[in-house]
Design an enzyme around this catalytic site. Structure first.
Site, PDB file in Angstrom:
ATOM      1  N   LYS A  61       0.960  -1.220  -0.038  1.00 26.69           N
ATOM      2  CA  LYS A  61      -0.113  -0.230  -0.118  1.00 26.69           C
ATOM      3  C   LYS A  61       0.703   1.319  -0.038  1.00 26.69           C
ATOM      4  CE  LYS A  61      -2.215  -2.683  -0.489  1.00 26.69           C
ATOM      5  NZ  LYS A  61      -2.424  -4.158  -0.443  1.00 26.69           N
ATOM      6  N   VAL A  69       0.933 -16.213  -8.673  1.00 24.32           N
ATOM      7  CA  VAL A  69       0.061 -17.448  -8.882  1.00 24.32           C
ATOM      8  C   VAL A  69      -0.666 -17.940  -7.439  1.00 24.32           C
ATOM      9  CG1 VAL A  69       1.128 -17.941 -11.298  1.00 24.32           C
ATOM     10  CG2 VAL A  69       1.800 -19.026  -9.348  1.00 24.32           C
ATOM     11  N   GLY A  70      -0.660 -17.265  -6.440  1.00 21.69           N
ATOM     12  CA  GLY A  70      -1.116 -17.616  -5.271  1.00 21.69           C
ATOM     13  C   GLY A  70      -0.116 -17.800  -4.009  1.00 21.69           C
ATOM     14  N   ARG A  71      -0.819 -18.064  -3.031  1.00 26.58           N
ATOM     15  CA  ARG A  71       0.243 -18.321  -1.837  1.00 26.58           C
ATOM     16  C   ARG A  71      -0.217 -19.862  -1.140  1.00 26.58           C
ATOM     17  NH1 ARG A  71       3.316 -14.043   0.092  1.00 26.58           N
ATOM     18  NH2 ARG A  71       2.935 -14.896   2.065  1.00 26.58           N
ATOM     19  N   HIS A  92     -24.068  14.927   1.044  1.00 25.32           N
ATOM     20  CA  HIS A  92     -23.640  15.260  -0.147  1.00 25.32           C
ATOM     21  C   HIS A  92     -22.770  16.440   0.023  1.00 25.32           C
ATOM     22  CE1 HIS A  92     -24.531  16.133  -4.262  1.00 25.32           C
ATOM     23  NE2 HIS A  92     -24.627  17.608  -3.868  1.00 25.32           N
ATOM     24  N   GLY A 137      -0.020 -14.176 -13.447  1.00 23.27           N
ATOM     25  CA  GLY A 137      -1.321 -13.966 -12.688  1.00 23.27           C
ATOM     26  C   GLY A 137      -1.971 -12.729 -12.530  1.00 23.27           C
ATOM     27  N   VAL A 159      -4.844 -10.677  -7.378  1.00 23.27           N
ATOM     28  CA  VAL A 159      -4.768  -9.393  -6.575  1.00 23.27           C
ATOM     29  C   VAL A 159      -3.190  -9.026  -6.646  1.00 23.27           C
ATOM     30  CG1 VAL A 159      -5.323  -8.427  -4.209  1.00 23.27           C
ATOM     31  CG2 VAL A 159      -6.265 -10.707  -4.905  1.00 23.27           C
TER      32      VAL A 159
HETATM   33  P1  FAD Z   1       1.722 -14.127   8.178  1.00 18.52           P
HETATM   34  O1  FAD Z   1       1.572 -12.649   8.207  1.00 18.52           O
HETATM   35  O2  FAD Z   1       2.420 -14.561   7.139  1.00 18.52           O
HETATM   36  O3  FAD Z   1       2.621 -14.392   9.615  1.00 18.52           O
HETATM   37  C1  FAD Z   1       3.150 -15.459   9.858  1.00 18.52           C
HETATM   38  C2  FAD Z   1       4.478 -15.266  10.713  1.00 18.52           C
HETATM   39  O4  FAD Z   1       4.862 -16.450  11.414  1.00 18.52           O
HETATM   40  C3  FAD Z   1       5.453 -14.792  10.097  1.00 18.52           C
HETATM   41  O5  FAD Z   1       6.161 -13.507  10.496  1.00 18.52           O
HETATM   42  C4  FAD Z   1       6.567 -15.827  10.014  1.00 18.52           C
HETATM   43  O6  FAD Z   1       7.649 -15.551  10.001  1.00 18.52           O
HETATM   44  C5  FAD Z   1       6.108 -16.723  11.253  1.00 18.52           C
HETATM   45  N1  FAD Z   1       6.528 -18.387  11.373  1.00 18.52           N
HETATM   46  C6  FAD Z   1       6.266 -19.024  10.560  1.00 18.52           C
HETATM   47  N2  FAD Z   1       6.676 -20.076  10.958  1.00 18.52           N
HETATM   48  C7  FAD Z   1       7.372 -20.108  12.063  1.00 18.52           C
HETATM   49  C8  FAD Z   1       7.859 -20.646  13.275  1.00 18.52           C
HETATM   50  N3  FAD Z   1       7.990 -22.105  13.071  1.00 18.52           N
HETATM   51  N4  FAD Z   1       8.260 -20.373  14.418  1.00 18.52           N
HETATM   52  C9  FAD Z   1       8.253 -19.001  14.571  1.00 18.52           C
HETATM   53  N5  FAD Z   1       7.802 -18.106  13.536  1.00 18.52           N
HETATM   54  C10 FAD Z   1       7.133 -18.589  12.469  1.00 18.52           C
HETATM   55  N6  FAD Z   1      -4.126  -9.037   3.026  1.00 18.52           N
HETATM   56  C11 FAD Z   1      -5.323  -8.077   3.277  1.00 18.52           C
HETATM   57  O7  FAD Z   1      -6.199  -8.345   3.967  1.00 18.52           O
HETATM   58  N7  FAD Z   1      -5.146  -6.719   2.636  1.00 18.52           N
HETATM   59  C12 FAD Z   1      -4.106  -6.569   1.847  1.00 18.52           C
HETATM   60  O8  FAD Z   1      -3.684  -5.256   1.366  1.00 18.52           O
HETATM   61  C13 FAD Z   1      -2.970  -7.706   1.558  1.00 18.52           C
HETATM   62  N8  FAD Z   1      -1.999  -7.189   0.896  1.00 18.52           N
HETATM   63  C14 FAD Z   1      -0.979  -8.156   0.542  1.00 18.52           C
HETATM   64  C15 FAD Z   1       0.041  -7.833  -0.184  1.00 18.52           C
HETATM   65  C16 FAD Z   1       0.974  -8.918  -0.474  1.00 18.52           C
HETATM   66  C17 FAD Z   1       2.233  -8.588  -1.492  1.00 18.52           C
HETATM   67  C18 FAD Z   1       0.868  -9.970   0.394  1.00 18.52           C
HETATM   68  C19 FAD Z   1       1.967 -11.138  -0.170  1.00 18.52           C
HETATM   69  C20 FAD Z   1      -0.026 -10.380   0.992  1.00 18.52           C
HETATM   70  C21 FAD Z   1      -1.073  -9.301   1.071  1.00 18.52           C
HETATM   71  N9  FAD Z   1      -2.087  -9.734   2.124  1.00 18.52           N
HETATM   72  C22 FAD Z   1      -3.183  -8.850   2.246  1.00 18.52           C
HETATM   73  C23 FAD Z   1      -2.364 -11.068   2.732  1.00 18.52           C
HETATM   74  C24 FAD Z   1      -1.915 -10.889   4.126  1.00 18.52           C
HETATM   75  O9  FAD Z   1      -0.511 -10.469   4.148  1.00 18.52           O
HETATM   76  C25 FAD Z   1      -1.777 -12.267   4.846  1.00 18.52           C
HETATM   77  O10 FAD Z   1      -3.320 -12.860   4.738  1.00 18.52           O
HETATM   78  C26 FAD Z   1      -1.684 -12.169   6.337  1.00 18.52           C
HETATM   79  O11 FAD Z   1      -0.419 -11.767   6.466  1.00 18.52           O
HETATM   80  C27 FAD Z   1      -1.799 -13.459   6.676  1.00 18.52           C
HETATM   81  O12 FAD Z   1      -1.626 -13.239   8.354  1.00 18.52           O
HETATM   82  P2  FAD Z   1      -1.320 -14.537   9.228  1.00 18.52           P
HETATM   83  O13 FAD Z   1      -1.048 -13.910  10.689  1.00 18.52           O
HETATM   84  O14 FAD Z   1      -1.958 -15.800   9.030  1.00 18.52           O
HETATM   85  O15 FAD Z   1       0.424 -14.822   8.700  1.00 18.52           O
HETATM   86  P1  NAI Z   2      -4.696 -14.986  -6.502  1.00 19.24           P
HETATM   87  O1  NAI Z   2      -5.097 -16.227  -6.068  1.00 19.24           O
HETATM   88  O2  NAI Z   2      -5.192 -13.560  -6.028  1.00 19.24           O
HETATM   89  O3  NAI Z   2      -4.203 -14.771  -8.093  1.00 19.24           O
HETATM   90  C1  NAI Z   2      -3.429 -15.548  -8.633  1.00 19.24           C
HETATM   91  C2  NAI Z   2      -3.944 -15.763 -10.121  1.00 19.24           C
HETATM   92  O4  NAI Z   2      -2.773 -16.719 -10.775  1.00 19.24           O
HETATM   93  C3  NAI Z   2      -4.909 -16.350 -10.652  1.00 19.24           C
HETATM   94  O5  NAI Z   2      -5.969 -15.261 -11.452  1.00 19.24           O
HETATM   95  C4  NAI Z   2      -4.754 -17.453 -11.384  1.00 19.24           C
HETATM   96  O6  NAI Z   2      -5.730 -17.930 -12.296  1.00 19.24           O
HETATM   97  C5  NAI Z   2      -3.391 -17.002 -12.069  1.00 19.24           C
HETATM   98  N1  NAI Z   2      -2.587 -18.327 -12.258  1.00 19.24           N
HETATM   99  C6  NAI Z   2      -2.399 -19.511 -11.693  1.00 19.24           C
HETATM  100  N2  NAI Z   2      -1.654 -20.316 -12.370  1.00 19.24           N
HETATM  101  C7  NAI Z   2      -1.287 -19.640 -13.603  1.00 19.24           C
HETATM  102  C8  NAI Z   2      -0.512 -20.039 -14.628  1.00 19.24           C
HETATM  103  N3  NAI Z   2       0.061 -21.253 -14.614  1.00 19.24           N
HETATM  104  N4  NAI Z   2      -0.496 -19.214 -15.516  1.00 19.24           N
HETATM  105  C9  NAI Z   2      -1.027 -18.085 -15.447  1.00 19.24           C
HETATM  106  N5  NAI Z   2      -1.770 -17.692 -14.445  1.00 19.24           N
HETATM  107  C10 NAI Z   2      -2.115 -18.396 -13.487  1.00 19.24           C
HETATM  108  O7  NAI Z   2      -2.867 -14.839  -6.004  1.00 19.24           O
HETATM  109  P2  NAI Z   2      -1.972 -13.757  -5.483  1.00 19.24           P
HETATM  110  O8  NAI Z   2      -2.337 -12.643  -6.581  1.00 19.24           O
HETATM  111  O9  NAI Z   2      -0.708 -14.374  -5.698  1.00 19.24           O
HETATM  112  O10 NAI Z   2      -2.143 -13.311  -4.040  1.00 19.24           O
HETATM  113  C11 NAI Z   2      -2.189 -14.452  -3.105  1.00 19.24           C
HETATM  114  C12 NAI Z   2      -3.070 -13.973  -2.130  1.00 19.24           C
HETATM  115  O11 NAI Z   2      -2.335 -13.061  -1.252  1.00 19.24           O
HETATM  116  C13 NAI Z   2      -4.526 -13.555  -2.462  1.00 19.24           C
HETATM  117  O12 NAI Z   2      -5.239 -14.656  -2.784  1.00 19.24           O
HETATM  118  C14 NAI Z   2      -5.023 -12.743  -1.229  1.00 19.24           C
HETATM  119  O13 NAI Z   2      -5.607 -13.718  -0.235  1.00 19.24           O
HETATM  120  C15 NAI Z   2      -3.546 -12.332  -0.914  1.00 19.24           C
HETATM  121  N6  NAI Z   2      -3.313 -10.719  -0.900  1.00 19.24           N
HETATM  122  C16 NAI Z   2      -4.417 -10.076  -0.670  1.00 19.24           C
HETATM  123  C17 NAI Z   2      -4.263  -8.525  -1.152  1.00 19.24           C
HETATM  124  C18 NAI Z   2      -5.496  -7.632  -0.832  1.00 19.24           C
HETATM  125  O14 NAI Z   2      -6.145  -7.882   0.052  1.00 19.24           O
HETATM  126  N7  NAI Z   2      -5.495  -6.282  -1.267  1.00 19.24           N
HETATM  127  C19 NAI Z   2      -3.198  -8.008  -1.731  1.00 19.24           C
HETATM  128  C20 NAI Z   2      -2.158  -8.997  -2.251  1.00 19.24           C
HETATM  129  C21 NAI Z   2      -2.425 -10.387  -1.833  1.00 19.24           C
END
Ligand code: FAD
Ligand code: NAI
Length: 467
Positions: free
Chosen positions: A51, A271-273, A445, A180, A183
């Protein structure tokens, strides 16, 4: 060996919020984190840094493309990308420090090191050069997720990268290939398109942001094209590899089954997490993973071992920070004997492009699949005085309501401040409001929120007033 009521493994938004709520409820809590900073993916390499870059790149884009129309003449703006990245790093640092302070304020013991099960009630914390075991009445697994990849694509973190590296590049790519169109692809693709990269998004399905109502993906594609972004939908990526020391090639099959090649200087794999459980030694706790690698839990986030819970990205459901937080609060309250409830269908989903995309409840496609009779009301921001004043006329609000009862079933917005507007929709739906309820509530408004009122009037059958 120190005893705790609750040991939380992982300090992301799920883990640190669970720890705070448990401490507020009088529990003795330890939080285990393997990295030096707290806050998990969200604060370090996710929500917050993305962000920060979205906001900075939007300012730059507006200075280059929109100030003139507002009557502001400035010399052509110059991009200081290193400063943009440094500001982002400072935002992250401040947020992580904030979590540290919250831990102190709530008297939570922070243990730095990799957490693993030594037995069902014992957690080993393996720090750098030291190791200790703590005893826990309850354990909450909150270890989050990591980026996943696809066959044929080896992420080397240099030019074939994940979101983590894309948040800290040293240069703006000339051409950024994005695998991908979800998002991450759209948010980070937008950042670099605004900064001048040629961005080519290669997506497997026939729509962008597939988790949302299809109308939103279609509109997002239309508005993002104006940024110069190029989209290749229904393309199956076969391979990403270096064609030169500083060039990457992506090979894919187009909708006709022909092989096509893209070339760029970076390739972002989005392509996802996947859930992250490495090193947890779950077997020692009597636990195993499901076939997709998630920690199996019931609807209350309880594993099959009653005193071990799991929350956030490491369990089923949306991978969103606010979902992880809600589960953290709920589990802490359950441990304290309370009976909280999470209404999963009403978790909002947002994409922070501009216009923003935000959604809550059922999409039209889901309602059709359910065979549910619904009415749809739509209002374009083009017809909003507030949107015209700020030159944010792209997008619309769509409200879906039950055909008989008028109960709101879904709200889908693409437009200015959609991320904030969706809060009103979620609140209304939590209280089972009818579309007419929102339509008859007085909205200030001129505001963007009037678009929600108007779309609600349209869905209720009363009819929008300004259209
Ligand atoms: P995480 O935030 O992944 O935290 C897990 C923690 O556990 C980490 O610090 C890790 O180091 C620690 N850990 C793992 N294994 C161990 C272990 N064995 N011992 C000790 N520590 C450990 N979501 C939104 O809602 N809004 C957004 O705008 C948004 N933007 C995103 C942008 C990007 C680029 C990405 C990648 C993700 C985004 N997300 C967003 C998704 C969001 O970051 C995750 O859904 C969220 O962080 C999940 O929270 P969590 O607490 O489950 O895990
Ligand atoms: P995503 O699931 O949003 O998108 C992955 C995309 O990759 C899908 O559209 C899928 O069809 C495509 N894909 C998969 N295999 C492919 C292939 N072989 N070739 C081409 N396309 C392919 O996953 P993304 O963007 O990696 O984000 C992971 C997660 O992180 C999100 O699902 C979301 O939960 C979280 N996130 C949330 C944000 C927010 O809330 N604003 C911002 C960023 C991440």
């Amino acid at each position: 060996m120190e005893n705790f009521d609750v040991v939380v493994i992982g300090s992301g938004p799920g883990g640190y919020i669970a720890a705070i709520r448990a401490a507020q409820l009088g529990k003795k809590v330890a939080l285990v984190e393997k990295y030096p900073t707290l806050g998990g993916t969200c604060l370090n390499v996710g929500c917050i840094p993305s962000k920060a870059l979205l906001d900075s790149s939007e300012h730059y884009h507006n200075a280059v493309h929109r100030f003139q129309a507002h009557g502001i003449k400035i010399p052509p703006p110059e991009l200081d990308f290193a400063q943009m990245i440094a500001r982002k790093a400072k935002v992250v640092e401040d947020n992580c420090r904030g979590v540290e302070m919250l831990m102190k304020k709530n008297k939570i013991t922070v243990l730095h090191g990799v957490g693993s099960f030594a037995s069902p009630h014992q957690v080993r914390v393996e720090g750098q050069g030291d190791s200790q075991i703590v005893e826990a009445a309850h354990v909450i697994i909150a270890t989050g997720s990591k980026p996943s990849s696809i066959p044929g694509v080896d992420i080397d973190k240099k030019r074939i990268i994940t979101s983590t590296e894309a948040l800290s590049l040293k240069e703006v790519p000339h051409t950024l290939l994005v695998i991908g169109g979800g998002v991450i692809g759209m948010e980070l693709g937008t950042v670099y398109a605004r900064l001048g990269s040629r961005v080519q998004v290669i997506e497997y399905t026939d729509t962008l942001i597939g988790a949302f109502d299809r109308a939103l993906g279609k509109e997002l594609q239309k508005v993002s094209r104006k940024l110069g972004m190029e989209f290749f939908l229904s393309h199956k990526v076969l391979q990403a590899a270096y064609s030169n020391v500083d060039k990457v090639q992506v090979k894919a099959l187009d909708p006709q089954g022909q092989e096509v090649t893209f070339e760029g200087d970076y390739c972002l794999v989005a392509v996802g997490r996947r859930p992250y459980t490495q090193g947890l030694n779950l077997e020692a706790a009597g636990l195993s993973l499901d076939e997709k690698g998630f920690v199996p839990v019931d609807e209350e986030c309880r594993t099959k071992v009653p005193h071990i819970w799991a929350i956030g990205d490491v369990v089923r459901g949306a991978m969103l920070a606010h979902k992880a937080e809600e589960e953290g609060v709920a589990v802490a309250e359950r441990i304290a004997g309370q009976k909280p409830h999470i209404h999963y269908p009403l978790i909002p989903n947002v994409v922070y492009t501009w216009p923003e995309v935000a959604s809550v409840g059922y999409s039209e496609e889901q309602l059709k699949a359910q065979g549910r009779a619904y009415r749809s009301g739509q209002f374009p921001f083009m017809a909003s005085g507030r949107a015209r004043a700020s030159m944010d006329t792209e997008g619309f609000v769509k409200v879906l309501a039950d055909a008989q009862s008028d109960e709101i079933l879904g709200v889908h917005i693409i437009g200015p401040r959609a991320a904030d507007l969706i809060g009103e929709a979620a609140l209304a739906m939590e209280f089972k409001a009818a579309a007419e309820d929102i339509g008859r509530i007085c909205h200030a408004h001129p505001t963007f929120s009037e678009a929600l009122k108007e779309a609600s009037l349209a869905a209720s059958g009363l009819g929008a007033l300004n259209m």
